[in-house]
Design a protein around this motif. Structure first.
Motif, mmCIF file in Angstrom:
data_model
loop_
_atom_site.group_PDB
_atom_site.id
_atom_site.type_symbol
_atom_site.label_atom_id
_atom_site.label_comp_id
_atom_site.label_asym_id
_atom_site.label_seq_id
_atom_site.Cartn_x
_atom_site.Cartn_y
_atom_site.Cartn_z
ATOM 1 N N LEU A 184 0.735 -1.048 0.120
ATOM 2 C CA LEU A 184 -0.081 0.125 -0.029
ATOM 3 C C LEU A 184 0.644 1.207 0.035
ATOM 4 O O LEU A 184 1.925 1.317 0.709
ATOM 5 C CB LEU A 184 -0.671 -0.006 1.162
ATOM 6 N N SER A 185 0.422 2.141 -0.565
ATOM 7 C CA SER A 185 0.974 3.569 -0.522
ATOM 8 C C SER A 185 0.820 4.280 0.922
ATOM 9 O O SER A 185 -0.035 3.731 1.706
ATOM 10 C CB SER A 185 0.542 4.401 -1.578
ATOM 11 N N ASP A 186 1.525 5.372 1.363
ATOM 12 C CA ASP A 186 1.443 5.944 2.401
ATOM 13 C C ASP A 186 -0.081 6.457 2.619
ATOM 14 O O ASP A 186 -0.726 6.197 3.738
ATOM 15 C CB ASP A 186 2.129 7.159 2.705
ATOM 16 N N ALA A 187 -0.705 7.035 1.666
ATOM 17 C CA ALA A 187 -1.766 7.489 1.744
ATOM 18 C C ALA A 187 -3.006 6.482 1.818
ATOM 19 O O ALA A 187 -3.780 6.513 2.632
ATOM 20 C CB ALA A 187 -2.448 8.287 0.282
ATOM 21 N N GLN A 188 -2.867 5.331 1.108
ATOM 22 C CA GLN A 188 -3.685 4.303 1.374
ATOM 23 C C GLN A 188 -3.640 3.524 2.682
ATOM 24 O O GLN A 188 -4.703 3.065 3.430
ATOM 25 C CB GLN A 188 -3.641 3.125 0.471
ATOM 26 N N LEU A 189 -2.387 3.603 3.482
ATOM 27 C CA LEU A 189 -2.310 3.020 4.778
ATOM 28 C C LEU A 189 -2.739 3.745 5.645
ATOM 29 O O LEU A 189 -3.535 3.398 6.510
ATOM 30 C CB LEU A 189 -0.793 2.866 5.000
ATOM 31 N N VAL A 190 -2.761 5.242 5.574
ATOM 32 C CA VAL A 190 -3.342 6.024 6.500
ATOM 33 C C VAL A 190 -4.896 6.020 6.326
ATOM 34 O O VAL A 190 -5.768 5.682 7.410
ATOM 35 C CB VAL A 190 -3.054 7.478 6.213
#
Length: 144
Positions: free
Chosen positions: A40-46
């Motif tokens: 996951l990208s950082d934005a998706q993880l958040v």
């Protein structure tokens, strides 16, 4: 320290005990991270973390009765998130000198005195209890 006979006894606080290592197959290892979460990208993880926290809050508020597994998970998540914040560990802990500057409680004083009377070196007692050597010597002087 050698054992006397085969009778069971309680181990001493400062006694060295031999531990038998567990075989590799029995050791607990952390579960492997799923490829989906790691990719996951950082934005998706958040976003996913936010959704997880919302769902956990919803289940805890809506749940009737005790939900110990959810409460334990919430507490563990809270502690883990606190550790991730830079500098938060230093703010949460009291200053180290506060422990040694405070007056010893009677139970701790008795434990220090017992260790000293058992023949444990004052510097080892100081390290074990997190006290200054001067404090340990003061307890030793009081007991004499």
């Amino acid at each position: 320290m050698p054992h006397k006979g085969t009778s069971p006894r309680t181990p001493d606080l400062f006694e060295y005990t031999i531990t038998v290592p567990t075989p590799l197959s029995q050791r607990s290892t952390p579960p492997p991270r799923q490829a989906g979460v790691a990719s996951l990208s950082d934005a998706q993880l958040v976003q996913n973390l936010g959704q997880l926290m919302d769902e956990l809050r919803h289940r805890l508020e809506a749940g009737r009765g005790s939900r110990p597994e959810l409460e334990a998970a919430a507490k563990q998540a809270s502690l883990s998130l606190k550790r991730l914040i830079p500098g938060s560990a230093r703010r949460d802990r009291p200053p180290r000198s506060s422990k040694t500057s405070s007056v010893l409680q009677e139970g701790q004083r008795k434990a220090v005195r017992a260790a000293l009377l058992a023949g444990v070196a004052p510097n080892q007692v100081a390290k074990h209890f997190g006290l200054s050597l001067a404090t340990v010597r003061k307890v030793l002087d009081e007991s004499a």
